[in-house]
Design a protein around this motif. Structure first.
Motif, PDB file in Angstrom:
ATOM      1  N   PRO A 101       0.780  -1.244   0.000  1.00 42.71           N
ATOM      2  CA  PRO A 101       0.000   0.000   0.000  1.00 42.71           C
ATOM      3  C   PRO A 101       0.807   1.287   0.000  1.00 42.71           C
ATOM      4  N   ALA A 102       2.142   1.200  -0.017  1.00 40.86           N
ATOM      5  CA  ALA A 102       2.973   2.409   0.030  1.00 40.86           C
ATOM      6  C   ALA A 102       3.474   2.757  -1.371  1.00 40.86           C
ATOM      7  N   ASP A 103       3.429   4.032  -1.719  1.00 43.15           N
ATOM      8  CA  ASP A 103       3.875   4.481  -3.043  1.00 43.15           C
ATOM      9  C   ASP A 103       5.396   4.454  -3.165  1.00 43.15           C
ATOM     10  N   ARG A 104       5.873   4.021  -4.327  1.00 40.38           N
ATOM     11  CA  ARG A 104       7.279   4.244  -4.651  1.00 40.38           C
ATOM     12  C   ARG A 104       7.479   5.714  -4.924  1.00 40.38           C
ATOM     13  N   LEU A 113       7.412  18.696  -3.594  1.00 39.91           N
ATOM     14  CA  LEU A 113       6.591  19.897  -3.642  1.00 39.91           C
ATOM     15  C   LEU A 113       5.122  19.568  -3.372  1.00 39.91           C
ATOM     16  N   PRO A 114       4.400  20.456  -2.693  1.00 40.39           N
ATOM     17  CA  PRO A 114       2.952  20.262  -2.557  1.00 40.39           C
ATOM     18  C   PRO A 114       2.297  20.149  -3.925  1.00 40.39           C
ATOM     19  N   GLY A 115       1.467  19.155  -4.081  1.00 36.47           N
ATOM     20  CA  GLY A 115       0.843  18.890  -5.376  1.00 36.47           C
ATOM     21  C   GLY A 115       1.370  17.653  -6.053  1.00 36.47           C
ATOM     22  N   VAL A 116       2.486  17.088  -5.554  1.00 32.68           N
ATOM     23  CA  VAL A 116       2.973  15.790  -6.038  1.00 32.68           C
ATOM     24  C   VAL A 116       2.411  14.724  -5.103  1.00 32.68           C
ATOM     25  N   ILE A 117       1.636  13.811  -5.654  1.00 36.35           N
ATOM     26  CA  ILE A 117       0.909  12.830  -4.849  1.00 36.35           C
ATOM     27  C   ILE A 117       1.131  11.446  -5.450  1.00 36.35           C
ATOM     28  N   GLY A 118       1.363  10.462  -4.609  1.00 34.04           N
ATOM     29  CA  GLY A 118       1.443   9.086  -5.074  1.00 34.04           C
ATOM     30  C   GLY A 118       0.059   8.539  -5.370  1.00 34.04           C
ATOM     31  N   SER A 119       0.006   7.551  -6.246  1.00 32.90           N
ATOM     32  CA  SER A 119      -1.305   7.025  -6.644  1.00 32.90           C
ATOM     33  C   SER A 119      -2.029   6.346  -5.492  1.00 32.90           C
ATOM     34  N   ALA A 120      -1.293   5.689  -4.573  1.00 32.98           N
ATOM     35  CA  ALA A 120      -1.974   5.059  -3.440  1.00 32.98           C
ATOM     36  C   ALA A 120      -2.704   6.109  -2.614  1.00 32.98           C
ATOM     37  N   ALA A 121      -2.069   7.271  -2.441  1.00 32.61           N
ATOM     38  CA  ALA A 121      -2.702   8.346  -1.689  1.00 32.61           C
ATOM     39  C   ALA A 121      -3.883   8.932  -2.452  1.00 32.61           C
ATOM     40  N   GLY A 310       4.288   2.424  -9.205  1.00 32.81           N
ATOM     41  CA  GLY A 310       4.477   1.196  -8.452  1.00 32.81           C
ATOM     42  C   GLY A 310       4.365   1.402  -6.954  1.00 32.81           C
ATOM     43  N   TYR A 311       4.382   0.283  -6.244  1.00 29.50           N
ATOM     44  CA  TYR A 311       4.115   0.282  -4.811  1.00 29.50           C
ATOM     45  C   TYR A 311       5.165  -0.529  -4.061  1.00 29.50           C
ATOM     46  N   ARG A 312       5.170  -0.330  -2.751  1.00 28.29           N
ATOM     47  CA  ARG A 312       6.057  -1.068  -1.861  1.00 28.29           C
ATOM     48  C   ARG A 312       5.262  -1.579  -0.668  1.00 28.29           C
ATOM     49  N   THR A 313       5.706  -2.711  -0.149  1.00 28.52           N
ATOM     50  CA  THR A 313       5.136  -3.237   1.090  1.00 28.52           C
ATOM     51  C   THR A 313       5.835  -2.567   2.271  1.00 28.52           C
ATOM     52  N   PRO A 314       5.097  -1.949   3.174  1.00 24.74           N
ATOM     53  CA  PRO A 314       5.756  -1.336   4.341  1.00 24.74           C
ATOM     54  C   PRO A 314       6.416  -2.398   5.211  1.00 24.74           C
ATOM     55  N   PRO A 315       7.622  -2.151   5.706  1.00 20.04           N
ATOM     56  CA  PRO A 315       8.282  -3.117   6.587  1.00 20.04           C
ATOM     57  C   PRO A 315       7.512  -3.291   7.901  1.00 20.04           C
ATOM     58  N   ILE A 316       7.703  -4.427   8.533  1.00 15.99           N
ATOM     59  CA  ILE A 316       7.177  -4.709   9.865  1.00 15.99           C
ATOM     60  C   ILE A 316       8.361  -5.046  10.759  1.00 15.99           C
ATOM     61  N   PRO A 317       8.467  -4.443  11.936  1.00 13.54           N
ATOM     62  CA  PRO A 317       9.593  -4.744  12.824  1.00 13.54           C
ATOM     63  C   PRO A 317       9.752  -6.242  13.068  1.00 13.54           C
ATOM     64  N   GLY A 318      10.973  -6.714  12.904  1.00  9.51           N
ATOM     65  CA  GLY A 318      11.272  -8.118  13.154  1.00  9.51           C
ATOM     66  C   GLY A 318      11.098  -9.035  11.966  1.00  9.51           C
ATOM     67  N   VAL A 319      10.691  -8.489  10.810  1.00 15.60           N
ATOM     68  CA  VAL A 319      10.470  -9.316   9.616  1.00 15.60           C
ATOM     69  C   VAL A 319      11.525  -8.960   8.567  1.00 15.60           C
ATOM     70  N   TRP A 344       1.025  -9.600  -2.927  1.00 16.79           N
ATOM     71  CA  TRP A 344       2.023  -8.572  -3.212  1.00 16.79           C
ATOM     72  C   TRP A 344       3.089  -8.509  -2.134  1.00 16.79           C
ATOM     73  N   ALA A 345       2.762  -8.859  -0.910  1.00 18.70           N
ATOM     74  CA  ALA A 345       3.774  -8.880   0.151  1.00 18.70           C
ATOM     75  C   ALA A 345       4.844  -9.927  -0.127  1.00 18.70           C
ATOM     76  N   ARG A 346       4.497 -10.936  -0.927  1.00 15.41           N
ATOM     77  CA  ARG A 346       5.460 -11.987  -1.287  1.00 15.41           C
ATOM     78  C   ARG A 346       6.196 -11.656  -2.581  1.00 15.41           C
ATOM     79  N   ARG A 347       5.428 -11.285  -3.613  1.00 14.12           N
ATOM     80  CA  ARG A 347       6.027 -11.204  -4.953  1.00 14.12           C
ATOM     81  C   ARG A 347       6.223  -9.779  -5.457  1.00 14.12           C
ATOM     82  N   GLY A 348       5.772  -8.778  -4.689  1.00 14.78           N
ATOM     83  CA  GLY A 348       5.798  -7.416  -5.176  1.00 14.78           C
ATOM     84  C   GLY A 348       4.505  -7.102  -5.914  1.00 14.78           C
ATOM     85  N   PRO A 349       4.307  -5.835  -6.317  1.00 18.06           N
ATOM     86  CA  PRO A 349       3.032  -5.408  -6.895  1.00 18.06           C
ATOM     87  C   PRO A 349       2.847  -5.839  -8.338  1.00 18.06           C
TER      88      PRO A 349
END
Length: 433
Positions: A101-104, A113-121, A310-319, A344-349
């Motif tokens: 769910p995190a934008d690259r 700059l204000p006005g640049v937005i990722g697609s997830a947002a 594209g997107y990224r999986t947010p890290p989780i502490p300890g993983v 997607w957490a396994r293979r990417g988006p």
């Protein structure tokens, strides 16, 4: 009895739960844990609101959720309310189905700059995700640049180009419908590094651009390869390119232009305290089909830039995490003993919603191979005791059904629901407040 915890209630999570049911039968208890009080992840907050047929897959997940051995455990934040290590002590297997769910980042000067937005947002804004409901994107025009030539970029362009009436029957949230109704954008430019034969747009979604009331798709015939070369494409890609050829052959005359800018990549975003223009460099393809800059640049006026790269999986502490690929580090879904990743957490988006179903069955088979018998772990009752001790206000699937009923009751005419866009609103609806 096997006890399995799945983190994430989107398609990957529910398909994995279904696979575990079919693999283990009655000898399994599955808890699907999500930080939101509402289930279905990408279906609710990622699929475009005017694509209600796609959202219908949630009925399949609901059938799984209402069985005796699968449970939704909402409003629980893994990493805050409970750790992965603690879940590993309670469950035979923990499956990360958190998606990406995190934008690259766009990665060019001025992308902050204000006005640049990722697609997830941006997608989260018009879909009413609580994390993005207050986004307030600049829609005062005259131009918007959408970076990317995939279906998400198409969704963003289409949403920007539609009239209010064209959202009838959709579940776009009211704040987005009102904001889009006031916008003054007359040109939406879709930037792509490569050419028409390399787009990642599907024919159905691309064809929708040709049916918009006030917008016309614009393709420069000079960007199109010779017609004979279309024969080298697979059937789906060939149909998609046929739409581009039709757009080029029949330019429309409508107030909003959706411009396909091929062989173009952003190299900077400029403006005085906000986005005012995008600097673009022309590209060319090498013999392997990779794009490289030619040194020729030009500027596109824009007050809004939506990055759909594209997107990224947010890290989780300890993983363990793979920074380069933006997903959890795993080998065929295995992260560590008892810890797995799916979707997607396994293979990417990559892949579609349906791709998650065979992925879920593959993980269920791996769990079965790794867990030949009963380990004696407590699973569900132990989780309930721990969360109760920490005063975590858990939301069940029955609770979600009350939230959903309230959303349906609040719907504007012609809409299937009016989503609650804040967690507090959701919890109040659950409690009948």
């Amino acid at each position: 009895m096997r006890h399995i915890a799945i983190i994430g209630s989107g398609p990957a999570g529910y398909y994995t739960a279904e696979a575990c049911q079919k693999t283990f039968g009655d000898d399994v208890r599955v808890d699907i844990i999500d930080r939101m009080p509402v289930p279905f992840g990408l279906i609710r907050s990622g699929v475009a609101p005017d694509h209600q047929a796609i959202k219908g897959v949630s009925r399949r997940y609901e059938a799984v959720a209402l069985t005796d051995n699968v449970r939704f455990v909402g409003h629980v934040s893994v990493g805050q309310d409970i750790s992965i290590a603690e879940l590993g002590e309670l469950y035979d297997a923990v499956v990360l189905a958190t998606g990406a769910p995190a934008d690259r980042p766009l990665g060019v000067p001025g992308d902050d700059l204000p006005g640049v937005i990722g697609s997830a947002a941006f997608v989260g804004w018009y879909n009413g995700h609580p994390d993005f409901a207050g986004l307030a994107p600049p829609l005062d025009g005259p131009g918007a640049v959408v970076v990317g030539h995939g279906n998400v970029a198409l969704d963003v362009a289409r949403i920007l180009a539609k009239t209010g009436a064209e959202f009838d029957g959709s579940d776009i949230v009211s704040h987005a419908l009102q904001g889009l109704g006031r916008h003054r954008i007359d040109t939406v430019t879709l930037l792509g590094r490569r050419g028409p034969h390399q787009i990642a747009m599907t024919p159905k979604e691309l064809g929708e651009l040709g049916d918009l009331t006030r917008a016309t798709a614009v393709v420069d015939t000079a960007d199109l390869p010779p017609l004979a070369e279309d024969a080298t494409l697979d059937p789906g890609q060939r149909k998609a390119v046929a739409h581009l050829r039709a757009f080029a052959a029949h330019p429309g005359d409508k107030p909003i232009r959706v411009v396909f800018d091929f062989f173009a990549m952003p190299v900077a975003v400029e403006g005085d305290g906000k986005v005012e223009r995008v600097i673009v460099e022309r590209t060319a393809l090498d013999k392997d089909g990779h794009a490289h800059g030619t040194g020729e640049t030009y500027a596109i006026p824009a007050g809004l830039v939506v990055s759909c790269i594209g997107y990224r999986t947010p890290p989780i502490p300890g993983v363990p995490y793979d920074e380069a690929l933006g997903r959890f580090a795993n080998v065929d879904g295995r992260i560590a003993p008892g810890l797995y990743a799916v979707g997607w957490a396994r293979r990417g988006p990559t892949g579609t919603i349906g791709t998650n179903r065979p992925d879920g069955f593959r993980i269920a088979e791996q769990i079965a191979a790794d867990l030949p018998g009963d380990s004696g772990k407590q699973g569900r009752p132990a989780l309930d005791a721990l969360l109760a001790a920490r005063k975590v206000d858990v939301v069940t699937f029955r609770d979600w059904q009350r939230i959903e009923a309230a959303e349906i009751a609040a719907a504007r005419d012609g809409a299937p629901r009016e989503k609650f866009v804040g967690v507090e609103e959701m919890m109040a609806a659950r409690d009948g407040v």
